[in-house]
Design a protein around this motif. Structure first.
Motif, PDB file in Angstrom:
ATOM      1  N   SER A  36      21.244  42.879  42.053  1.00 56.48           N
ATOM      2  CA  SER A  36      22.638  43.230  41.781  1.00 56.48           C
ATOM      3  C   SER A  36      23.392  42.021  41.248  1.00 56.48           C
ATOM      4  CB  SER A  36      23.317  43.744  43.059  1.00 56.48           C
ATOM      5  OG  SER A  36      22.681  44.916  43.520  1.00 56.48           O
ATOM      6  N   ILE A  37      24.386  42.292  40.458  1.00 59.52           N
ATOM      7  CA  ILE A  37      25.188  41.214  39.896  1.00 59.52           C
ATOM      8  C   ILE A  37      25.966  40.515  41.004  1.00 59.52           C
ATOM      9  CG2 ILE A  37      27.325  42.492  39.431  1.00 59.52           C
ATOM     10  CD1 ILE A  37      27.218  41.185  36.587  1.00 59.52           C
ATOM     11  N   GLY A  38      26.222  39.230  40.826  1.00 62.80           N
ATOM     12  CA  GLY A  38      26.843  38.425  41.877  1.00 62.80           C
ATOM     13  C   GLY A  38      28.306  38.750  42.131  1.00 62.80           C
ATOM     14  N   ASP A  39      28.800  38.224  43.245  1.00 64.04           N
ATOM     15  CA  ASP A  39      30.203  38.441  43.613  1.00 64.04           C
ATOM     16  C   ASP A  39      31.151  37.871  42.567  1.00 64.04           C
ATOM     17  OD1 ASP A  39      29.495  39.721  45.941  1.00 64.04           O
ATOM     18  OD2 ASP A  39      29.651  37.920  47.188  1.00 64.04           O
ATOM     19  N   TRP A  40      30.721  36.840  41.840  1.00 64.91           N
ATOM     20  CA  TRP A  40      31.581  36.225  40.832  1.00 64.91           C
ATOM     21  C   TRP A  40      32.061  37.250  39.806  1.00 64.91           C
ATOM     22  CZ3 TRP A  40      29.973  36.910  35.902  1.00 64.91           C
ATOM     23  CH2 TRP A  40      28.617  37.180  35.697  1.00 64.91           C
ATOM     24  N   TYR A  41      31.221  38.236  39.527  1.00 65.93           N
ATOM     25  CA  TYR A  41      31.565  39.261  38.535  1.00 65.93           C
ATOM     26  C   TYR A  41      32.746  40.100  39.015  1.00 65.93           C
ATOM     27  CZ  TYR A  41      30.858  43.336  35.468  1.00 65.93           C
ATOM     28  OH  TYR A  41      31.024  44.367  34.565  1.00 65.93           O
ATOM     29  N   TRP A  42      32.622  40.602  40.236  1.00 60.44           N
ATOM     30  CA  TRP A  42      33.684  41.444  40.790  1.00 60.44           C
ATOM     31  C   TRP A  42      34.934  40.622  41.080  1.00 60.44           C
ATOM     32  CZ3 TRP A  42      32.092  45.966  39.574  1.00 60.44           C
ATOM     33  CH2 TRP A  42      30.724  46.269  39.630  1.00 60.44           C
ATOM     34  N   ASN A  43      34.740  39.376  41.515  1.00 60.80           N
ATOM     35  CA  ASN A  43      35.892  38.498  41.756  1.00 60.80           C
ATOM     36  C   ASN A  43      36.663  38.239  40.461  1.00 60.80           C
ATOM     37  OD1 ASN A  43      35.179  38.291  44.441  1.00 60.80           O
ATOM     38  ND2 ASN A  43      34.133  36.336  44.210  1.00 60.80           N
ATOM     39  N   SER A  44      35.931  38.016  39.381  1.00 54.67           N
ATOM     40  CA  SER A  44      36.567  37.762  38.083  1.00 54.67           C
ATOM     41  C   SER A  44      37.385  38.963  37.631  1.00 54.67           C
ATOM     42  CB  SER A  44      35.506  37.436  37.025  1.00 54.67           C
ATOM     43  OG  SER A  44      34.810  36.258  37.348  1.00 54.67           O
ATOM     44  N   LEU A  45      36.795  40.141  37.780  1.00 57.84           N
ATOM     45  CA  LEU A  45      37.500  41.362  37.393  1.00 57.84           C
ATOM     46  C   LEU A  45      38.743  41.571  38.250  1.00 57.84           C
ATOM     47  CD1 LEU A  45      34.427  43.732  36.925  1.00 57.84           C
ATOM     48  CD2 LEU A  45      35.897  42.828  35.119  1.00 57.84           C
ATOM     49  N   PHE A  46      38.593  41.344  39.553  1.00 62.48           N
ATOM     50  CA  PHE A  46      39.730  41.529  40.462  1.00 62.48           C
ATOM     51  C   PHE A  46      40.865  40.568  40.119  1.00 62.48           C
ATOM     52  CE2 PHE A  46      42.052  40.262  44.290  1.00 62.48           C
ATOM     53  CZ  PHE A  46      42.573  41.495  44.676  1.00 62.48           C
ATOM     54  N   ILE A  47      40.515  39.306  39.882  1.00 61.15           N
ATOM     55  CA  ILE A  47      41.534  38.303  39.558  1.00 61.15           C
ATOM     56  C   ILE A  47      42.282  38.685  38.286  1.00 61.15           C
ATOM     57  CG2 ILE A  47      41.868  35.920  38.765  1.00 61.15           C
ATOM     58  CD1 ILE A  47      39.596  35.133  40.700  1.00 61.15           C
ATOM     59  N   TYR A  48      41.526  39.059  37.267  1.00 60.40           N
ATOM     60  CA  TYR A  48      42.151  39.386  35.980  1.00 60.40           C
ATOM     61  C   TYR A  48      43.075  40.599  36.104  1.00 60.40           C
ATOM     62  CZ  TYR A  48      42.654  39.730  30.940  1.00 60.40           C
ATOM     63  OH  TYR A  48      43.184  39.756  29.671  1.00 60.40           O
ATOM     64  N   ILE A  49      42.559  41.667  36.714  1.00 63.71           N
ATOM     65  CA  ILE A  49      43.341  42.901  36.826  1.00 63.71           C
ATOM     66  C   ILE A  49      44.548  42.707  37.737  1.00 63.71           C
ATOM     67  CG2 ILE A  49      43.296  45.295  37.640  1.00 63.71           C
ATOM     68  CD1 ILE A  49      40.328  45.360  36.790  1.00 63.71           C
ATOM     69  N   ALA A  50      44.343  42.025  38.866  1.00 64.18           N
ATOM     70  CA  ALA A  50      45.430  41.822  39.823  1.00 64.18           C
ATOM     71  C   ALA A  50      46.564  41.005  39.208  1.00 64.18           C
ATOM     72  CB  ALA A  50      44.897  41.129  41.077  1.00 64.18           C
ATOM     73  N   VAL A  51      46.214  39.915  38.551  1.00 66.56           N
ATOM     74  CA  VAL A  51      47.248  39.068  37.935  1.00 66.56           C
ATOM     75  C   VAL A  51      47.947  39.818  36.802  1.00 66.56           C
ATOM     76  CG1 VAL A  51      47.676  36.948  36.630  1.00 66.56           C
ATOM     77  CG2 VAL A  51      46.095  36.924  38.571  1.00 66.56           C
ATOM     78  N   PHE A  52      47.169  40.541  36.017  1.00 66.36           N
ATOM     79  CA  PHE A  52      47.729  41.305  34.897  1.00 66.36           C
ATOM     80  C   PHE A  52      48.737  42.341  35.389  1.00 66.36           C
ATOM     81  CE2 PHE A  52      46.868  44.733  31.546  1.00 66.36           C
ATOM     82  CZ  PHE A  52      47.832  44.230  30.691  1.00 66.36           C
ATOM     83  N   LYS A  53      48.388  43.044  36.461  1.00 70.65           N
ATOM     84  CA  LYS A  53      49.284  44.069  36.996  1.00 70.65           C
ATOM     85  C   LYS A  53      50.484  43.451  37.708  1.00 70.65           C
ATOM     86  CE  LYS A  53      48.931  47.947  37.262  1.00 70.65           C
ATOM     87  NZ  LYS A  53      49.538  49.003  36.405  1.00 70.65           N
ATOM     88  N   LEU A  54      50.229  42.481  38.573  1.00 70.27           N
ATOM     89  CA  LEU A  54      51.311  41.889  39.366  1.00 70.27           C
ATOM     90  C   LEU A  54      52.286  41.077  38.518  1.00 70.27           C
ATOM     91  CD1 LEU A  54      49.304  40.753  42.526  1.00 70.27           C
ATOM     92  CD2 LEU A  54      50.848  42.711  42.321  1.00 70.27           C
ATOM     93  N   SER A  55      51.825  40.636  37.353  1.00 73.86           N
ATOM     94  CA  SER A  55      52.714  39.859  36.486  1.00 73.86           C
ATOM     95  C   SER A  55      53.892  40.696  35.997  1.00 73.86           C
ATOM     96  CB  SER A  55      51.931  39.305  35.286  1.00 73.86           C
ATOM     97  OG  SER A  55      51.434  40.361  34.478  1.00 73.86           O
TER      98      SER A  55
END
Length: 207
Positions: A36-55
């Motif tokens: 399975s792909i590493g946690d870094w993948y899901w963390n990267s997606l979460f960071i990008y989406i969260a910051v994009f939305k919360l901004s």
């Protein structure tokens, strides 16, 4: 922005494209690497989406205070995209220091795969036949190289990565406009990964 109607719901095309790219990229990685792909993948997606939305709240504070639920339906726009890209860049730099070599070995090819699949899906939704054909060609070239590298346990060279990014930039400039809001941050991340990849490569030579 294009929209897709699914039953009673109308969803932005870029959201559908992102979901498709996220799922397929993770599946391809698992098939080729037998894990399975590493946690870094899901963390990267979460960071990008969260910051994009919360901004949205940051750049439209008064509207957010008046109608907090607007955060669900809106995002930070171009400024939010750039802020999300910067946040992801910081996380990427953190990863490069924490796990040397990981950016070259995993992050770079998966980033490319996600980016290409995302754009491919958007063009399919928009029924842009010429763009789909061009994008499909770039995607096939990438998959051939990725499969070849995976079988021989090699990493994608910086030159190949830059070539694919330039081809994608050419495609975007022809059909979307290179500095479109949804394209600029992704290309900036690509440039950052190129720099980090070179730094890791130089570091490996001196070990």
């Amino acid at each position: 922005m294009s929209y897709i109607t699914v039953g009673r719901f109308t969803l932005p095309a870029d959201l559908i494209a992102a979901i498709v790219a996220i799922v397929i990229s993770a599946l391809v990685y698992k098939l080729l690497n037998k894990k399975s792909i590493g946690d870094w993948y899901w963390n990267s997606l979460f960071i990008y989406i969260a910051v994009f939305k919360l901004s949205y709240a940051l750049f439209n504070f008064k509207l957010f205070v008046d109608t907090p639920l607007s955060l669900i339906f809106f995002n930070g726009g171009m400024k939010g995209q750039i802020l999300a890209a910067i946040s992801l860049a910081v996380y990427t730099l953190f990863l490069s220091r924490k796990t040397p070599g990981m950016i070259r070995n995993e992050y770079v090819p998966i980033y490319l795969m996600f980016f290409l699949l995302y754009e491919m899906t958007l063009y399919i939704v928009e029924k842009n036949v010429a763009a789909v054909a061009f994008q499909f060609f770039i995607l096939i070239v990438f998959y051939i190289l990725y499969l070849k590298n995976s079988k021989s346990n090699r990493v994608m060279s910086t030159k190949v990565f830059i070539l694919l990014i330039l081809l994608e930039a050419l495609l975007l400039s022809l059909f979307d406009g290179l500095i479109a809001a949804e394209n600029l941050p992704i290309l900036l991340i690509g440039l950052l990964l190129t720099v980090i990849q070179n730094i890791e490569k130089e570091a490996s030579y001196h070990e």
